[in-house]
Motif scaffolding. Structure first.
Motif, PDB file in Angstrom:
ATOM      1  N   ILE A 144       0.866  -1.184   0.000  1.00  0.00           N
ATOM      2  CA  ILE A 144       0.000   0.000   0.000  1.00  0.00           C
ATOM      3  C   ILE A 144       0.898   1.229   0.000  1.00  0.00           C
ATOM      4  O   ILE A 144       1.681   1.444   0.927  1.00  0.00           O
ATOM      5  CB  ILE A 144      -0.923   0.019   1.227  1.00  0.00           C
ATOM      6  N   LYS A 145       0.777   2.017  -1.066  1.00  0.00           N
ATOM      7  CA  LYS A 145       1.534   3.262  -1.174  1.00  0.00           C
ATOM      8  C   LYS A 145       0.544   4.423  -1.161  1.00  0.00           C
ATOM      9  O   LYS A 145      -0.560   4.304  -1.691  1.00  0.00           O
ATOM     10  CB  LYS A 145       2.359   3.272  -2.466  1.00  0.00           C
ATOM     11  N   GLY A 146       0.947   5.520  -0.566  1.00  0.00           N
ATOM     12  CA  GLY A 146       0.020   6.636  -0.528  1.00  0.00           C
ATOM     13  C   GLY A 146       0.680   7.942  -0.170  1.00  0.00           C
ATOM     14  O   GLY A 146       1.817   7.994   0.315  1.00  0.00           O
ATOM     15  N   ILE A 147      -0.044   9.002  -0.448  1.00  0.00           N
ATOM     16  CA  ILE A 147       0.369  10.342  -0.051  1.00  0.00           C
ATOM     17  C   ILE A 147      -0.870  11.082   0.434  1.00  0.00           C
ATOM     18  O   ILE A 147      -1.957  10.958  -0.148  1.00  0.00           O
ATOM     19  CB  ILE A 147       1.055  11.094  -1.214  1.00  0.00           C
ATOM     20  N   THR A 148      -0.712  11.797   1.532  1.00  0.00           N
ATOM     21  CA  THR A 148      -1.823  12.532   2.137  1.00  0.00           C
ATOM     22  C   THR A 148      -1.403  13.961   2.385  1.00  0.00           C
ATOM     23  O   THR A 148      -0.290  14.214   2.872  1.00  0.00           O
ATOM     24  CB  THR A 148      -2.240  11.893   3.475  1.00  0.00           C
ATOM     25  N   LEU A 149      -2.272  14.879   2.043  1.00  0.00           N
ATOM     26  CA  LEU A 149      -2.083  16.273   2.440  1.00  0.00           C
ATOM     27  C   LEU A 149      -3.301  16.705   3.244  1.00  0.00           C
ATOM     28  O   LEU A 149      -4.431  16.436   2.845  1.00  0.00           O
ATOM     29  CB  LEU A 149      -1.915  17.191   1.239  1.00  0.00           C
ATOM     30  N   ASN A 150      -3.046  17.306   4.385  1.00  0.00           N
ATOM     31  CA  ASN A 150      -4.141  17.829   5.202  1.00  0.00           C
ATOM     32  C   ASN A 150      -3.785  19.228   5.676  1.00  0.00           C
ATOM     33  O   ASN A 150      -2.609  19.558   5.884  1.00  0.00           O
ATOM     34  CB  ASN A 150      -4.410  16.917   6.402  1.00  0.00           C
ATOM     35  N   ALA A 151      -4.790  20.056   5.816  1.00  0.00           N
ATOM     36  CA  ALA A 151      -4.577  21.434   6.237  1.00  0.00           C
ATOM     37  C   ALA A 151      -5.812  21.941   6.953  1.00  0.00           C
ATOM     38  O   ALA A 151      -6.931  21.491   6.695  1.00  0.00           O
ATOM     39  CB  ALA A 151      -4.262  22.318   5.034  1.00  0.00           C
ATOM     40  N   ALA A 152      -5.604  22.871   7.876  1.00  0.00           N
ATOM     41  CA  ALA A 152      -6.710  23.474   8.615  1.00  0.00           C
ATOM     42  C   ALA A 152      -6.310  24.884   9.013  1.00  0.00           C
ATOM     43  O   ALA A 152      -5.132  25.171   9.254  1.00  0.00           O
ATOM     44  CB  ALA A 152      -7.062  22.645   9.850  1.00  0.00           C
ATOM     45  N   ALA A 153      -7.296  25.763   9.070  1.00  0.00           N
ATOM     46  CA  ALA A 153      -7.036  27.151   9.452  1.00  0.00           C
ATOM     47  C   ALA A 153      -8.267  27.725  10.132  1.00  0.00           C
ATOM     48  O   ALA A 153      -9.396  27.389   9.772  1.00  0.00           O
ATOM     49  CB  ALA A 153      -6.677  27.994   8.235  1.00  0.00           C
ATOM     50  N   ARG A 154      -8.024  28.567  11.123  1.00  0.00           N
ATOM     51  CA  ARG A 154      -9.095  29.329  11.753  1.00  0.00           C
ATOM     52  C   ARG A 154      -8.799  30.800  11.524  1.00  0.00           C
ATOM     53  O   ARG A 154      -7.816  31.348  12.030  1.00  0.00           O
ATOM     54  CB  ARG A 154      -9.184  29.018  13.245  1.00  0.00           C
ATOM     55  N   LEU A 155      -9.653  31.440  10.736  1.00  0.00           N
ATOM     56  CA  LEU A 155      -9.469  32.825  10.339  1.00  0.00           C
ATOM     57  C   LEU A 155     -10.620  33.638  10.918  1.00  0.00           C
ATOM     58  O   LEU A 155     -11.694  33.734  10.319  1.00  0.00           O
ATOM     59  CB  LEU A 155      -9.425  32.953   8.818  1.00  0.00           C
ATOM     60  N   GLY A 156     -10.416  34.163  12.100  1.00  0.00           N
ATOM     61  CA  GLY A 156     -11.481  34.895  12.750  1.00  0.00           C
ATOM     62  C   GLY A 156     -12.662  34.001  13.063  1.00  0.00           C
ATOM     63  O   GLY A 156     -12.545  33.018  13.799  1.00  0.00           O
ATOM     64  N   ALA A 157     -13.825  34.315  12.473  1.00  0.00           N
ATOM     65  CA  ALA A 157     -15.037  33.540  12.731  1.00  0.00           C
ATOM     66  C   ALA A 157     -15.190  32.354  11.785  1.00  0.00           C
ATOM     67  O   ALA A 157     -16.203  31.661  11.828  1.00  0.00           O
ATOM     68  CB  ALA A 157     -16.258  34.455  12.612  1.00  0.00           C
TER      69      ALA A 157
END
Length: 618
Positions: free
Chosen positions: A483-496
């Motif tokens: 099993i080969k894989g690549i994951t990108l994850n991102a999160a941001a809180r910009l004010g409300a």
């Protein structure tokens, strides 16, 4: 695996990382999440070197009516499949590994079926849950057998310290006459603390199968469920650093499924967990954690009687008795060592007799962690002696280097193993007592960004699995997979506004046939956004999944056939309004566009549906 995914990965990463300049700082007093799963001991989430994430209490509350499987599906690196609704058999695939490659814990205690493999998570409601920790990648060096894909640790509600008696509850109604209600109380008084909750849910449901179901199981009816659950804790801090706690969780799901026309087929799934734990600070640098517990996975199927099975009833019951003694030592500054001894006793019984019907595992495990300026190290080493299988040694080595205050590079290598289940070995006709244990070797590398309220990461991995247990017309055999894989994850809180995005590209390959392993998608893009305005919290979720393969028995040709299931995209909307500081009205609209899709050939999935709830939380 195509490298064409690098552009969208980089695009998402750059957008959210550049947003760091606009992100407001964390509110004063907002504590960083603490995790226990990645190193078997408490540590800030930002210090964990494993690929771990947390579904916290706020996310659980904002999720509305989502089942545990649906909630896990919203996380990166997780795919799911069901056989016709939330009450039916549910599979969870971590990083493309088999469903039986995920170890499920309830408050750190293993739960699941030793006959079928996996855990009956469809019976576990969310009302009793405080948070969920997901550890991706082989973790047998921490938790022993079966953790080839990862670990999901479900942590139940805990009473807050120094708080008087408080009550909480919710009630809601939705499509298909779905109704849910739960209530609980918690508090502390002097040396004591306590929590107790219970709830009930029911639904008329939708038809679990379609006329295209190839195995002749279609039944033109509706398939609903009734679910009851309860959980509790009682703790006593009898001196400073000296604590003892008893806890339990029980759930029962009576769900309908389709096994052919003319009979009301049902599956009754019970999941239970009981534990008694003592935590004692022996010295300033030494804490002892002693636990004894039992978990039960009880599955009863009721189906049409036949000449081969006049009773029309199949039952499988797994009892696991668990003993653990862990000692945590604080060494020099920034260094710690955890050493544990464990024993797991598995007993299986049911309408199908197994011989043998039990096995015991004795284990020793050590975890070393060090934070040395810009260098971070974790080493896991575990020895398991399994009756009839001998000894297995597994481990993992994790390294992180701080490129700057915001950037960290990581690398890891780890091993895992899985024991064949009692069904794999001894079930009539398709069991194979000559099956060998599965083993895995995983390498991975990643890059993480964390600044203010913005975080992002990219992780690439390769997990080679030897002796993978698969079923081949109809016997259980060992094969190899990678099993080969690549994951990108991102999160941001910009004010409300809060944003979350992830992209998974996975290549789970059967090395013997070259085909993709069944019932899991090779690509998945997940986007989510929430925005708070006045007393409203508005949210949207979008999931796009690629196609998948499924192998199913065809009743017309009397053979197994492989089908390609199409990709799909789902849009879910949520809205909640705070009537008071404690009282919230919430609406969730799933599958807004009424998309018709399949996780398994011929089995239905939920169409457009709405759930409205009112909750009270002090």
């Amino acid at each position: 695996m195509s490298l064409s995914v690098s552009r969208p990965l980089a695009g998402i990463a750059s957008v959210l990382c550049c947003a760091a300049q606009a992100a407001s700082p964390s509110p004063a007093g907002n504590l960083e999440p603490v995790v226990v799963t990645a190193a078997r001991a408490e540590q800030p989430l930002s210090n964990a070197l494993g690929d771990v994430s947390v579904i916290d209490a706020e996310t659980l509350r904002n999720a509305g009516q989502s089942s545990l499987a649906e909630l896990l599906q919203s996380q990166y690196g997780v795919d799911i499949a069901t056989n016709g609704g939330p009450q039916t058999t549910t599979s969870v695939f971590l990083r493309g590994a088999n469903s039986a490659h995920t170890v499920f814990l309830i408050d750190g205690q293993r739960v699941g079926s030793s006959s079928a493999g996996g855990a009956g998570i469809n019976a576990i409601g969310l009302a009793d849950v405080e948070r969920i920790e997901i550890l991706r990648g082989p973790a047998s060096g921490l938790y022993g057998a079966d953790a080839i894909g990862g670990v999901v640790n479900i942590i139940t509600r805990r009473p807050a310290a120094d708080r008087p008696l408080e009550a909480h509850g919710s009630a809601g109604i939705g499509s298909w006459n779905t109704r849910k209600a739960d209530a609980g109380l918690s508090g502390s008084s002097g040396m004591w603390r306590y929590a107790l909750s219970a709830g009930h849910a029911s639904s008329d449901g939708f038809n679990a199968t379609k006329p295209t179901e190839p195995g002749g199981l279609f039944d033109p009816d509706r398939d609903g469920y009734r679910e009851d659950h309860a959980a509790g804790r009682l703790g006593l801090t009898w001196a400073d650093g000296q604590d003892i706690e008893a806890s339990f969780l029980r759930s029962r799901l009576n769900g309908q499924y389709d096994g052919g026309d003319g009979f009301d087929d049902r599956m009754i799934q019970k999941t239970e967990s009981y534990s008694l734990a003592s935590t004692n600070r022996i010295a300033r640098s030494w804490t002892s954690r002693l636990r004894v517990g039992r978990t039960i996975d009880d599955n009863v199927s009721l189906y049409a009687p036949s000449a081969f099975d006049p009773a029309g009833r199949g039952a499988f019951r797994t009892r696991q008795t668990l003993f653990s003694w862990q000692n945590d030592f604080a060494l020099a500054a920034g260094q710690s060592l955890s050493v544990a001894a464990e024993r797991r006793e598995e007993d299986v019984d049911g309408t199908t007799a197994f011989d043998p019907s039990s096995r015991n595992t004795n284990s020793l495990v050590g975890v070393y962690r060090a934070d040395l300026s810009a260098h971070h190290i974790q080493g896991n080493l575990r020895y398991d002696h399994v009756a009839a299988y001998g000894s297995r040694v597994t481990g993992g080595l994790f390294y992180g280097y701080d490129l700057s205050p915001a950037w960290q590079a990581t690398a890891a290598a780890s091993t895992g193993f899985r024991l064949p289940t009692f069904n794999d070995l001894y079930y009539p006709i398709y069991g194979n007592p000559d099956l060998g244990p599965e083993s895995s070797r995983n390498v991975e590398a990643g890059l993480r960004y964390h600044r203010g309220n913005v975080e992002a990461g990219v992780q690439a991995y390769r997990n080679k699995i030897d002796n993978l247990v698969v079923y081949q017309n109809p016997f259980a055999v060992n094969k190899d997979a990678v099993i080969k894989g690549i994951t990108l994850n991102a999160a941001a809180r910009l004010g409300a506004t809060s944003l979350r995005a992830s992209l998974d590209v996975t290549d789970p390959e059967d090395r013997n046939t070259g085909q993709t392993l069944t019932r899991r998608a090779r690509q998945a893009l997940k986007l989510a956004a929430e925005h708070r305005v006045a007393g409203w919290l508005l949210g949207a979720e979008w999931l796009a999944s690629g196609s998948r393969l499924d192998t199913a028995y065809n009743a017309s040709s009397f053979s197994n056939e492989t089908y390609r299931l199409g990709g799909y995209s789902l849009l879910n909307l949520t809205a909640s309004y705070d009537l008071t500081r404690q009282l919230r009205l919430q609406v969730r609209w799933n599958n807004v566009t009424d998309k018709d899709y399949e996780f398994a050939r011929g089995y239905a999935t939920p169409g457009s549906n709405v759930f409205v709830s009112l909750s009270y939380q002090p």
